[in-house]
Write an enzyme that holds these catalytic residues in place. Structure first.
Site, short mmCIF file in Angstrom:
data_model
loop_
_atom_site.label_atom_id
_atom_site.label_comp_id
_atom_site.label_asym_id
_atom_site.label_seq_id
_atom_site.Cartn_x
_atom_site.Cartn_y
_atom_site.Cartn_z
N GLY A 64 0.83 -1.21 0.00
CA GLY A 64 0.00 0.00 0.00
C GLY A 64 0.85 1.25 0.00
O GLY A 64 0.58 2.21 0.72
N VAL B 173 -3.22 -7.06 -1.85
CA VAL B 173 -2.72 -7.85 -0.71
C VAL B 173 -3.76 -8.81 -0.16
O VAL B 173 -3.41 -9.77 0.53
CB VAL B 173 -2.18 -6.96 0.45
CG1 VAL B 173 -0.96 -6.16 0.03
CG2 VAL B 173 -3.27 -6.06 1.02
N ASN C 82 1.80 -2.43 5.40
CA ASN C 82 1.20 -1.11 5.64
C ASN C 82 -0.19 -0.97 5.04
O ASN C 82 -0.99 -0.19 5.54
CB ASN C 82 2.14 -0.04 5.04
CG ASN C 82 1.46 1.30 4.90
OD1 ASN C 82 1.29 2.02 5.89
ND2 ASN C 82 1.01 1.64 3.69
N SER D 19 -2.63 0.12 14.69
CA SER D 19 -3.26 1.42 14.95
C SER D 19 -3.49 1.60 16.45
O SER D 19 -3.72 0.63 17.18
CB SER D 19 -4.61 1.50 14.24
OG SER D 19 -5.32 2.64 14.67
N TYR E 298 -12.32 -2.80 12.08
CA TYR E 298 -10.94 -2.27 11.96
C TYR E 298 -10.13 -2.57 13.23
O TYR E 298 -8.97 -3.00 13.16
CB TYR E 298 -11.04 -0.76 11.71
CG TYR E 298 -9.73 -0.05 11.46
CD1 TYR E 298 -9.06 -0.18 10.25
CD2 TYR E 298 -9.18 0.79 12.43
CE1 TYR E 298 -7.87 0.51 10.02
CE2 TYR E 298 -8.00 1.49 12.20
CZ TYR E 298 -7.35 1.34 11.00
OH TYR E 298 -6.18 2.02 10.77
N ALA F 13 -10.61 -4.94 15.39
CA ALA F 13 -10.33 -6.39 15.46
C ALA F 13 -9.15 -6.74 14.56
O ALA F 13 -8.25 -7.50 14.94
CB ALA F 13 -11.57 -7.18 15.07
N LYS G 96 -6.70 -4.75 13.52
CA LYS G 96 -5.44 -4.16 13.98
C LYS G 96 -4.99 -4.78 15.32
O LYS G 96 -3.79 -4.88 15.59
CB LYS G 96 -5.59 -2.64 14.11
CG LYS G 96 -5.84 -1.94 12.77
CD LYS G 96 -4.67 -2.10 11.81
CE LYS G 96 -4.78 -1.25 10.58
NZ LYS G 96 -3.63 -1.37 9.67
N ILE H 107 -2.76 10.36 12.24
CA ILE H 107 -1.73 10.81 11.30
C ILE H 107 -2.43 11.51 10.14
O ILE H 107 -3.45 10.99 9.63
CB ILE H 107 -0.92 9.61 10.78
CG1 ILE H 107 -0.38 8.74 11.94
CG2 ILE H 107 0.22 10.07 9.86
CD1 ILE H 107 0.53 9.43 12.92
P1 NDP Z 1 -4.16 5.57 2.87
O1 NDP Z 1 -5.60 5.28 2.63
O2 NDP Z 1 -3.58 6.86 2.39
O3 NDP Z 1 -3.25 4.39 2.34
C1 NDP Z 1 -3.60 3.07 2.39
C2 NDP Z 1 -2.94 2.41 1.21
O4 NDP Z 1 -3.23 1.01 1.28
C3 NDP Z 1 -3.50 2.93 -0.11
O5 NDP Z 1 -2.43 3.23 -1.00
C4 NDP Z 1 -4.31 1.76 -0.63
O6 NDP Z 1 -4.30 1.64 -2.03
C5 NDP Z 1 -3.55 0.59 -0.02
N1 NDP Z 1 -4.38 -0.60 -0.02
C6 NDP Z 1 -5.59 -0.76 0.55
N2 NDP Z 1 -6.05 -1.99 0.30
C7 NDP Z 1 -5.10 -2.61 -0.45
C8 NDP Z 1 -4.99 -3.89 -1.04
N3 NDP Z 1 -5.97 -4.79 -0.89
N4 NDP Z 1 -3.88 -4.20 -1.73
C9 NDP Z 1 -2.88 -3.30 -1.88
N5 NDP Z 1 -2.94 -2.06 -1.37
C10 NDP Z 1 -4.03 -1.72 -0.66
O7 NDP Z 1 -4.00 5.42 4.45
P2 NDP Z 1 -2.79 5.71 5.43
O8 NDP Z 1 -1.56 6.01 4.69
O9 NDP Z 1 -3.29 6.66 6.43
O10 NDP Z 1 -2.69 4.29 6.15
C11 NDP Z 1 -1.58 3.42 6.04
C12 NDP Z 1 -1.67 2.40 7.17
O11 NDP Z 1 -1.61 3.07 8.43
C13 NDP Z 1 -3.00 1.62 7.17
O12 NDP Z 1 -2.77 0.27 7.51
C14 NDP Z 1 -3.79 2.30 8.28
O13 NDP Z 1 -4.74 1.43 8.84
C15 NDP Z 1 -2.70 2.66 9.24
N6 NDP Z 1 -3.03 3.74 10.16
C16 NDP Z 1 -3.29 5.01 9.71
C17 NDP Z 1 -3.58 6.01 10.61
C18 NDP Z 1 -3.86 7.40 10.19
O14 NDP Z 1 -4.19 8.21 11.08
N7 NDP Z 1 -3.75 7.76 8.93
C19 NDP Z 1 -3.63 5.74 12.06
C20 NDP Z 1 -3.34 4.39 12.42
C21 NDP Z 1 -3.04 3.44 11.48
P3 NDP Z 1 -5.68 1.74 -2.89
O15 NDP Z 1 -6.15 3.15 -2.72
O16 NDP Z 1 -5.26 1.38 -4.24
O17 NDP Z 1 -6.62 0.76 -2.27
#
Ligand code: NDP
Length: 247
Positions: A12, A64, A90, A142, A155, A157, A159, A188
């Site tokens: 991701g 993924v 990620n 998270s 979510y 569950a 994480k 974030i």
């Molecule tokens: P974004 O939504 O900006 O990024 C998530 C990324 O994951 C996207 O590029 C998305 O791509 C990709 N993704 C989702 N599903 C799939 C898949 N099935 N296969 C491949 N790629 C996938 O979110 P963040 O950058 O904020 O989040 C990144 C991580 O951090 C996540 O796991 C989130 O749960 C965690 N997190 C974020 C927080 C925050 O405050 N932002 C806080 C706590 C945790 P696409 O758009 O193509 O689906």
């Protein structure tokens, strides 16, 4: 920071935290495999940006939540470069609803994308890293895994499962020189949190001791540390990067 291995896969990685992790690790000399699902342009742009800064990157498309595609993706990296030393699980999604309105499918799809995918990544890492008896994996969980959150039983569950799974993988990986750790980011500033209303954002900011949302760089720096040799005595831990919101 010192890195013994060469290649890192970040899932991701075309946006948000994943993109920042990729840039950070490339700046420290690793070749970054930028995984994306639906954002080819962003992934290509990120590769170009990394190369413009003197880094090395490759783009790799797979979903993924498709375990065969994930396994195939790792095989592609090994076929190309002969090694994968680091993995950052990620990729993640949310699908928030109050529990009373949450369909079983809403629960299962988030578990599949966030938790099952991380399991597949951790397991495949164990296989390929065992051969060199060296490797390090970071799972992006998270803060809500630690606190719970209204509207996020799916979510939280997923994480929370990541945190306990990380410990079990750490136990199984330790004899093979592979470390597994998790990070629990607080709030974030990324697309994921852009969805929150200004009122909700202000409410959270007021409660954060350091009085700001974190940046993707805050998380990327923590990832770099846990992957690096400086963290060589750290495994099975959860590193909170949350501005003090949950201690
Ligand atoms: P974004 O939504 O900006 O990024 C998530 C990324 O994951 C996207 O590029 C998305 O791509 C990709 N993704 C989702 N599903 C799939 C898949 N099935 N296969 C491949 N790629 C996938 O979110 P963040 O950058 O904020 O989040 C990144 C991580 O951090 C996540 O796991 C989130 O749960 C965690 N997190 C974020 C927080 C925050 O405050 N932002 C806080 C706590 C945790 P696409 O758009 O193509 O689906």
């Amino acid at each position: 920071m010192e890195f013994n291995g060469k290649n890192v896969l970040v899932t991701g990685a075309a946006s948000g935290i994943g993109a920042e992790i990729s840039k950070n690790l490339a700046s420290r000399g690793l070749k970054v495999w930028i995984n994306y699902r639906s954002r080819p342009q962003e992934a290509d742009d990120l590769k170009v940006e990394i190369e413009a800064q003197g880094g090395v990157a490759a783009v790799i498309c797979f979903d993924v939540s498709d375990d065969k595609a994930f396994v195939e993706g790792i095989k592609t990296i090994i076929d190309s470069d002969g090694e994968l030393s680091y993995l950052v699980n990620n990729a993640g999604i949310t699908n928030d609803k109050l529990a009373l309105r949450m369909k079983t499918e809403d629960f299962e799809s988030v578990i599949k994308t966030n938790l099952v995918s991380a399991f597949v990544g951790c397991r495949e890492a164990l296989k390929v890293m065992s051969k060199k008896r060296f490797g390090s994996v970071v799972n992006i969980s998270s803060i809500v895994a630690e606190t719970g959150n209204v509207g996020q039983v799916n979510y939280t569950a997923s994480k929370g499962g990541m945190l306990s799974m990380t410990k079990s993988f750490a136990l199984e990986g330790s004899a093979r020189g592979i470390r597994y750790n998790a990070i629990t980011p607080g709030f974030i500033a990324t697309e994921m949190t852009d969805k929150l209303s200004d009122e909700v954002k202000k409410g959270y900011t007021d409660k954060i001791p350091l009085k700001r949302f974190g940046s993707a760089q805050d998380i990327a720096n923590a990832v770099a540390f846990l992957l690096s040799d400086e963290a060589s005595y750290i495994t099975g831990t959860t590193l909170k990067v949350n501005g003090g919101l949950y201690m």
